[in-house]
Design a protein around this motif. Structure first.
Motif, PDB file in Angstrom:
ATOM      1  N   HIS A  95       7.428   3.974   7.005  1.00  0.00           N
ATOM      2  CA  HIS A  95       8.465   3.871   5.973  1.00  0.00           C
ATOM      3  C   HIS A  95       8.182   4.948   4.930  1.00  0.00           C
ATOM      4  CE1 HIS A  95      11.177   2.353   2.960  1.00  0.00           C
ATOM      5  NE2 HIS A  95      10.180   2.063   2.128  1.00  0.00           N
ATOM      6  N   TYR A  96       9.048   5.954   4.869  1.00  0.00           N
ATOM      7  CA  TYR A  96       8.850   7.078   3.964  1.00  0.00           C
ATOM      8  C   TYR A  96       9.568   6.853   2.639  1.00  0.00           C
ATOM      9  CZ  TYR A  96       7.236   9.392   8.217  1.00  0.00           C
ATOM     10  OH  TYR A  96       6.570   9.702   9.367  1.00  0.00           O
ATOM     11  N   MET A  97       8.995   7.417   1.581  1.00  0.00           N
ATOM     12  CA  MET A  97       9.584   7.271   0.258  1.00  0.00           C
ATOM     13  C   MET A  97       9.364   8.558  -0.530  1.00  0.00           C
ATOM     14  SD  MET A  97       8.781   4.356  -2.631  1.00  0.00           S
ATOM     15  CE  MET A  97       9.476   3.071  -1.587  1.00  0.00           C
ATOM     16  N   ALA A  98      10.409   9.077  -1.129  1.00  0.00           N
ATOM     17  CA  ALA A  98      10.285  10.239  -1.997  1.00  0.00           C
ATOM     18  C   ALA A  98       9.701   9.815  -3.341  1.00  0.00           C
ATOM     19  CB  ALA A  98      11.645  10.903  -2.181  1.00  0.00           C
ATOM     20  N   PRO A  99       8.975  10.698  -4.011  1.00  0.00           N
ATOM     21  CA  PRO A  99       8.317  10.329  -5.278  1.00  0.00           C
ATOM     22  C   PRO A  99       9.261   9.793  -6.342  1.00  0.00           C
ATOM     23  CG  PRO A  99       7.451  12.403  -4.465  1.00  0.00           C
ATOM     24  CD  PRO A  99       8.613  12.055  -3.582  1.00  0.00           C
ATOM     25  N   GLU A 100      10.486  10.310  -6.371  1.00  0.00           N
ATOM     26  CA  GLU A 100      11.410   9.901  -7.426  1.00  0.00           C
ATOM     27  C   GLU A 100      12.050   8.539  -7.177  1.00  0.00           C
ATOM     28  OE1 GLU A 100      13.578  12.755  -4.614  1.00  0.00           O
ATOM     29  OE2 GLU A 100      11.614  12.620  -5.602  1.00  0.00           O
ATOM     30  N   GLU A 101      11.897   7.987  -5.971  1.00  0.00           N
ATOM     31  CA  GLU A 101      12.486   6.686  -5.673  1.00  0.00           C
ATOM     32  C   GLU A 101      11.803   5.589  -6.492  1.00  0.00           C
ATOM     33  OE1 GLU A 101      13.309   5.517  -1.615  1.00  0.00           O
ATOM     34  OE2 GLU A 101      12.990   7.586  -0.960  1.00  0.00           O
ATOM     35  N   LYS A 102      12.585   4.650  -6.941  1.00  0.00           N
ATOM     36  CA  LYS A 102      12.059   3.515  -7.698  1.00  0.00           C
ATOM     37  C   LYS A 102      11.723   2.369  -6.757  1.00  0.00           C
ATOM     38  CE  LYS A 102      12.734   5.319 -11.847  1.00  0.00           C
ATOM     39  NZ  LYS A 102      11.642   5.579 -12.796  1.00  0.00           N
ATOM     40  N   SER A 103      10.632   1.695  -7.033  1.00  0.00           N
ATOM     41  CA  SER A 103      10.213   0.536  -6.246  1.00  0.00           C
ATOM     42  C   SER A 103       9.180  -0.226  -7.053  1.00  0.00           C
ATOM     43  CB  SER A 103       9.603   0.984  -4.915  1.00  0.00           C
ATOM     44  OG  SER A 103       8.360   1.642  -5.141  1.00  0.00           O
ATOM     45  N   PRO A 104       8.890  -1.464  -6.667  1.00  0.00           N
ATOM     46  CA  PRO A 104       7.771  -2.143  -7.313  1.00  0.00           C
ATOM     47  C   PRO A 104       6.492  -1.323  -7.125  1.00  0.00           C
ATOM     48  CG  PRO A 104       9.071  -3.688  -6.032  1.00  0.00           C
ATOM     49  CD  PRO A 104       9.579  -2.329  -5.674  1.00  0.00           C
ATOM     50  N   THR A 105       5.627  -1.335  -8.107  1.00  0.00           N
ATOM     51  CA  THR A 105       4.404  -0.543  -8.017  1.00  0.00           C
ATOM     52  C   THR A 105       3.503  -1.058  -6.889  1.00  0.00           C
ATOM     53  OG1 THR A 105       3.398  -1.921  -9.744  1.00  0.00           O
ATOM     54  CG2 THR A 105       4.454   0.140 -10.433  1.00  0.00           C
ATOM     55  N   ALA A 106       2.633  -0.197  -6.409  1.00  0.00           N
ATOM     56  CA  ALA A 106       1.760  -0.533  -5.283  1.00  0.00           C
ATOM     57  C   ALA A 106       0.550  -1.330  -5.748  1.00  0.00           C
ATOM     58  CB  ALA A 106       1.309   0.742  -4.583  1.00  0.00           C
ATOM     59  N   VAL A 119       0.846  -1.191   0.000  1.00  0.00           N
ATOM     60  CA  VAL A 119       0.000   0.000   0.000  1.00  0.00           C
ATOM     61  C   VAL A 119       0.879   1.237   0.000  1.00  0.00           C
ATOM     62  CG1 VAL A 119      -1.803   1.290   1.212  1.00  0.00           C
ATOM     63  CG2 VAL A 119      -1.778  -1.216   1.320  1.00  0.00           C
ATOM     64  N   SER A 120       0.537   2.197  -0.833  1.00  0.00           N
ATOM     65  CA  SER A 120       1.187   3.506  -0.816  1.00  0.00           C
ATOM     66  C   SER A 120       0.151   4.561  -0.474  1.00  0.00           C
ATOM     67  CB  SER A 120       1.837   3.818  -2.169  1.00  0.00           C
ATOM     68  OG  SER A 120       2.896   2.936  -2.444  1.00  0.00           O
ATOM     69  N   ILE A 121       0.528   5.498   0.389  1.00  0.00           N
ATOM     70  CA  ILE A 121      -0.361   6.591   0.794  1.00  0.00           C
ATOM     71  C   ILE A 121       0.351   7.902   0.535  1.00  0.00           C
ATOM     72  CG2 ILE A 121      -1.541   7.713   2.727  1.00  0.00           C
ATOM     73  CD1 ILE A 121      -1.860   4.988   4.029  1.00  0.00           C
ATOM     74  N   ILE A 122      -0.350   8.844  -0.082  1.00  0.00           N
ATOM     75  CA  ILE A 122       0.191  10.185  -0.231  1.00  0.00           C
ATOM     76  C   ILE A 122      -0.724  11.156   0.512  1.00  0.00           C
ATOM     77  CG2 ILE A 122      -0.942  10.566  -2.490  1.00  0.00           C
ATOM     78  CD1 ILE A 122       1.648  12.248  -3.164  1.00  0.00           C
ATOM     79  N   GLY A 123      -0.125  11.934   1.409  1.00  0.00           N
ATOM     80  CA  GLY A 123      -0.873  12.870   2.235  1.00  0.00           C
ATOM     81  C   GLY A 123      -0.904  12.423   3.683  1.00  0.00           C
ATOM     82  N   LEU A 124      -0.298  13.228   4.567  1.00  0.00           N
ATOM     83  CA  LEU A 124      -0.300  12.892   5.994  1.00  0.00           C
ATOM     84  C   LEU A 124      -0.972  13.994   6.802  1.00  0.00           C
ATOM     85  CD1 LEU A 124       3.076  11.118   6.914  1.00  0.00           C
ATOM     86  CD2 LEU A 124       0.778  10.154   6.803  1.00  0.00           C
ATOM     87  N   GLY A 125      -2.157  14.368   6.337  1.00  0.00           N
ATOM     88  CA  GLY A 125      -3.030  15.167   7.169  1.00  0.00           C
ATOM     89  C   GLY A 125      -3.744  14.233   8.136  1.00  0.00           C
ATOM     90  N   ALA A 126      -4.885  14.677   8.626  1.00  0.00           N
ATOM     91  CA  ALA A 126      -5.607  13.870   9.611  1.00  0.00           C
ATOM     92  C   ALA A 126      -5.971  12.497   9.065  1.00  0.00           C
ATOM     93  CB  ALA A 126      -6.860  14.613  10.066  1.00  0.00           C
TER      94      ALA A 126
END
Length: 305
Positions: free
Chosen positions: A58-69, A6-13
């Motif tokens: 576990h944080y990841m910058a957008p430009e980092e490569k990884s297997p897709t979510a 799972v990938s999540i973007i946005g760490l508001g509430a």
């Protein structure tokens, strides 16, 4: 296919709320929190807390490569959606399923335009009373996610995959076969409660009781009901009462995102709420005076930031 990453973007509430729940069941490397390096450094330095518990993400910058979510969740503010859509590019693959927890009725179309509508399930987050102050999130009710496909009456294999995954994660959810009506219902609630609480400077407890603030809230919601008829959604009194019951279950001390934004001197989502109502009212020739007044008052508050 089984959902494992799972990938999540946005760490508001909402982002912290979902991420902290998933982190209890997923291996740390399988839950990726996407953020730019400045935000990542800040999170690591100051920490993030959910009901007093330190979140180990576990944080990841957008430009980092990884297997897709396998599953991608958008939890940003509407004002940040365009940038977020670009930032998740490396996370989206052929079989990625996308959920948007954003308010309003437009984010799914925007995401689908970028990555394919077939990847996007329609989603509504409801029943949360989370309040984020600085790096600390507090809540009494964690609420749930409602999701389903765009086509009314159909429960697709992708919807079933997400439901199976949420069962394993012990994450509360509802599968809804009429998500367009659900989204319009949530818009109706947000147009009322977010804006009225912000304008009157109150909390849920005040608006849960009879009085001027509650009357204003319901009047704003009824304007959405009128517009829904023109759009073929046809919200009813039963829908209004359902969402008022959802509101009634929230912690009286809580307050919605718009009130939190105004207090923090951040620009709010008023264009997503009253702005949408005014635009639709103009399109259909329907007067929306309550939302016009709320829009004007909130814009006046923001002018002093």
């Amino acid at each position: 296919m089984v959902i494992r990453t799972v990938s999540i973007i946005g760490l508001g509430a909402l982002g912290i709320l979902f991420a902290s729940q998933l982190a209890k069941s997923l291996p740390q490397s399988d839950l990726r929190i996407l953020a730019d390096q400045v935000r990542i450094d800040n999170y690591k330095k100051n920490g993030l807390y959910s009901n007093g518990e330190l979140c180990e993400f576990h944080y990841m910058a957008p430009e980092e490569k990884s297997p897709t979510a396998d599953l991608l969740i958008f939890a940003v503010k509407y004002s940040g959606l365009e940038d977020a859509i670009k930032a998740v590019k490396n996370q989206v693959g052929e079989n990625t399923i996308i959920l948007s927890a954003l308010n309003g009725i437009t984010s799914e179309a925007m995401i689908g335009q970028a990555y394919g509508q077939d990847k996007v399930l329609y989603c509504v987050a409801q029943g949360m009373d989370a309040v984020k102050e600085g790096n600390r999130l507090t809540y009494a009710n964690r609420g749930l996610l409602c999701f389903g496909g765009r086509e009314t009456g159909v429960i697709s294999p992708k919807v079933k995959r997400v439901a199976d995954f949420f069962d394993k994660m012990n994450l509360p959810y509802i599968v809804d076969a009429d998500m367009l009506k659900r989204q319009w219902g949530k818009l109706m609630l947000n147009v009322g409660v977010n804006q009225a609480v912000a304008v009157y400077g109150i909390n849920y407890g005040v608006i849960q009781r009879e009085g001027q603030a509650r009357d204003t809230m319901i009047a704003a919601m009824r304007e959405v009901m009128l517009l829904s008829e023109e759009e073929g959604i046809n919200l009813s009194e039963d829908d209004l009462n359902y969402w008022l019951e959802v509101l009634g279950q929230l912690s009286p001390e809580g307050k919605p995102s718009m009130r939190q934004d105004i207090e923090a001197r951040r620009y709010s989502e008023v264009d997503l709420f009253a702005g949408t109502v005014l635009e639709l009212g103009k399109r259909h020739g329907i007067a929306t005076p309550v939302n016009q007044e709320l829009y004007a008052q909130i814009k006046a508050m923001e002018a002093n930031f």
